[in-house]
Design an enzyme around this catalytic site. Structure first.
Site, PDB file in Angstrom:
ATOM      1  N   THR A 187       0.920  -1.365  -0.105  1.00 21.04           N
ATOM      2  CA  THR A 187       0.063  -0.169  -0.015  1.00 21.04           C
ATOM      3  C   THR A 187       0.882   1.446   0.090  1.00 21.04           C
ATOM      4  OG1 THR A 187       0.128  -0.269   2.291  1.00 21.04           O
ATOM      5  CG2 THR A 187      -1.999  -0.968   1.225  1.00 21.04           C
ATOM      6  N   ASP A 188       2.127   1.231   0.271  1.00 23.20           N
ATOM      7  CA  ASP A 188       2.890   2.315   0.689  1.00 23.20           C
ATOM      8  C   ASP A 188       3.332   2.823  -0.724  1.00 23.20           C
ATOM      9  OD1 ASP A 188       4.953   0.396  -0.216  1.00 23.20           O
ATOM     10  OD2 ASP A 188       6.202   0.773   1.127  1.00 23.20           O
TER      11      ASP A 188
ATOM     12  N   SER B  94      16.362  -6.014   5.951  1.00 21.01           N
ATOM     13  CA  SER B  94      17.802  -5.609   6.261  1.00 21.01           C
ATOM     14  C   SER B  94      18.518  -4.618   5.477  1.00 21.01           C
ATOM     15  CB  SER B  94      18.463  -6.890   6.255  1.00 21.01           C
ATOM     16  OG  SER B  94      18.219  -7.599   4.723  1.00 21.01           O
TER      17      SER B  94
ATOM     18  N   GLU C  91      17.321   3.191  -2.687  1.00 18.51           N
ATOM     19  CA  GLU C  91      17.325   2.008  -3.302  1.00 18.51           C
ATOM     20  C   GLU C  91      16.544   1.933  -4.539  1.00 18.51           C
ATOM     21  OE1 GLU C  91      16.572  -0.571  -0.209  1.00 18.51           O
ATOM     22  OE2 GLU C  91      15.698  -2.220  -1.472  1.00 18.51           O
TER      23      GLU C  91
ATOM     24  N   ASP D   3      10.030   0.913   4.828  1.00 23.37           N
ATOM     25  CA  ASP D   3      10.991   0.281   5.385  1.00 23.37           C
ATOM     26  C   ASP D   3      11.783   1.361   5.863  1.00 23.37           C
ATOM     27  OD1 ASP D   3       9.549  -1.970   4.651  1.00 23.37           O
ATOM     28  OD2 ASP D   3      11.069  -2.315   3.002  1.00 23.37           O
TER      29      ASP D   3
ATOM     30  N   TYR E 124       7.922  -8.767  -6.890  1.00 24.37           N
ATOM     31  CA  TYR E 124       7.522  -7.455  -6.551  1.00 24.37           C
ATOM     32  C   TYR E 124       7.200  -6.216  -7.584  1.00 24.37           C
ATOM     33  CZ  TYR E 124       7.793  -3.245  -3.308  1.00 24.37           C
ATOM     34  OH  TYR E 124       7.401  -2.015  -2.697  1.00 24.37           O
TER      35      TYR E 124
HETATM   36  C1  GLA Z   1       8.952  -4.311   0.807  1.00 24.74           C
HETATM   37  C2  GLA Z   1       9.061  -2.908   0.230  1.00 24.74           C
HETATM   38  C3  GLA Z   1       8.111  -1.747   0.864  1.00 24.74           C
HETATM   39  C4  GLA Z   1       6.535  -2.254   0.762  1.00 24.74           C
HETATM   40  C5  GLA Z   1       6.588  -3.856   1.106  1.00 24.74           C
HETATM   41  C6  GLA Z   1       5.099  -4.421   0.893  1.00 24.74           C
HETATM   42  O1  GLA Z   1       9.285  -4.382   2.169  1.00 24.74           O
HETATM   43  O2  GLA Z   1      10.609  -2.261   0.714  1.00 24.74           O
HETATM   44  O3  GLA Z   1       8.187  -0.586   0.422  1.00 24.74           O
HETATM   45  O4  GLA Z   1       6.217  -2.229  -0.761  1.00 24.74           O
HETATM   46  O5  GLA Z   1       7.564  -4.369   0.417  1.00 24.74           O
HETATM   47  O6  GLA Z   1       4.142  -3.900   1.699  1.00 24.74           O
END
Ligand code: GLA
Length: 384
Positions: free
Chosen positions: A35-36, A126, A159, A171, A220
């Protein structure tokens, strides 16, 4: 957590200089997955697995990077940093330096040691811990006082733009801004947040399926593309919808037939997950743990069936937890396709829960899991 006195003396012996030491934590997400980057809501907590970083200045204009986890010192020229990632662990610290340099900061020479205990490839961030640890150490050395949300954004850009993983802000944000004993409801649109206390009698039990998770490339990225394609369909009818954060399930009912079936399912996950995340924060704040558990279960199956980001092992870990005494809620946490489940468990049952879940999971899958009882911890900080 690793021994700080040992870490300090290893840095001193290797670089012949007294380091300043910082730590940046990994994270577990209680709810709000994928969702971010749709400018929605997430509710992570920083955990007591972290990356330690030691930094000391150098006078030869070099940057020395050393990882206790990998061994070997790697040297770079501070005035001529690499422009591209080398598919190596040094990409994470170098990415942060490259973004800082791009913002107009002159990067000085320094020696930097890293030592992390965040399990790698397990969906506990990490890499964000390494980025944030580097950022606090280097900006500390340079005397820069960058507000934490801005620092998190710089690390996310490292990143995205340098390492080449298209992640959202969650994160890096929680690693930089975590609060002890709290989860954080983050609005990824404007980075405003609300702290939700984790009750003293609730443990965060993190169960590693031992199935490796990675967010560079692959699934992803393709999920994110499907989410964005669904958003574009809705935006074609409602231009005010910039991200799925702005969309509703009614939009899907109306325009879903213009999406691919997969895109429609991914969007349904994201839209319903946003609502669940806000509701889960309310439930946590009001001590309604059964509602929180219900929302976590719903989130897991939405993540598994609509977003198709789970795996048999993670589904098994969640299912096996259901009948164990003390369980409040369980779901797969993080980017998906393996990694860990988060189990909220009544504290007094946590040790038995840990043992029973490990035995059940090993019995069913033949894989011996690592199960940790963690605590919500503070964000990145200097260690005196
Ligand atoms: C990873 C990505 C985050 C987020 C999650 C899923 O951790 O780094 O930004 O999108 O997946 O919620």
């Amino acid at each position: 957590m690793h021994d700080i006195a040992i870490f300090r003396s290893l840095h001193k012996a290797r670089f012949d200089a007294e380091p300043a030491i910082y730590a940046a934590p990994g994270r577990v997400n209680l709810i709000g997955e994928h969702t971010d980057y749709a400018e929605g809501f997430v509710m992570p907590a920083a955990i007591d697995f972290a990356t330690l970083v030691g930094i000391s200045p150098r006078v030869d204009g070099k940057i020395a990077l050393f990882s206790e986890n990998y061994g070997h010192v790697h040297y770079f020229d501070a005035a001529q940093l690499p422009l591209k990632a080398g598919k190596h662990w040094t990409d994470y610290p170098l990415g942060v330096l490259s973004i800082l340099a791009g913002e107009g900061h002159a990067i000085p020479g320094f020696s930097l040691s890293l030592w992390g205990d965040v399990p790698l490839g397990s969906g506990l961030s990490s890499s964000a811990a390494v980025e944030v640890a580097t950022a606090v150490a280097v900006t500390g050395l340079m005397g820069l006082n960058i507000p934490r949300p801005v620092l998190a954004r710089l690390c996310q850009r490292a990143e995205n733009e340098f390492v080449g993983a298209n992640c959202g802000i969650m994160d890096q944000f929680i690693s930089a801004n975590g609060a002890k004993d709290h989860a954080l409801l983050l609005d990824c649109r404007d980075l405003s947040f609300k702290l939700a206390p984790i009750p003293q009698n609730v443990a965060l039990v993190i169960a590693n399926t031992m199935v490796r998770h990675a967010i560079t490339g692959g699934e992803y990225t393709s999920r994110r593309a499907e989410v964005e394609a669904a958003c574009a369909v809705i935006a074609g009818h409602r231009p005010e919808v910039k991200f799925l954060r702005d969309a509703t399930v009614e939009d899907l009912e109306q325009w879903g037939h213009e999406m691919t079936p997969d895109s429609l399912k991914r969007a349904r996950h994201v839209i319903t997950e946003n609502a669940r995340t806000v509701a889960a924060a309310e439930a946590l704040i009001h001590h309604d743990l059964s509602e929180l558990g219900r929302l976590m279960a719903e989130a897991h199956w939405s993540y598994s069936r609509d977003f198709e980001a789970s795996c048999d092992e993670a589904d098994a870990m969640v299912e096996l937890a259901q009948d164990l005494p003390g369980l409040i809620g369980a779901r797969l946490t993080g980017g998906g396709f393996g990694g860990c489940t988060i189990n909220l468990v009544e504290l007094e049952q946590a040790a038995t829960f840990q043992e029973s879940l490990a035995a059940l999971y090993a019995g069913q899958t033949g894989i011996v899991p690592q199960i940790h009882i963690c605590h919500a911890s503070g964000g990145a900080h200097r260690i005196e």
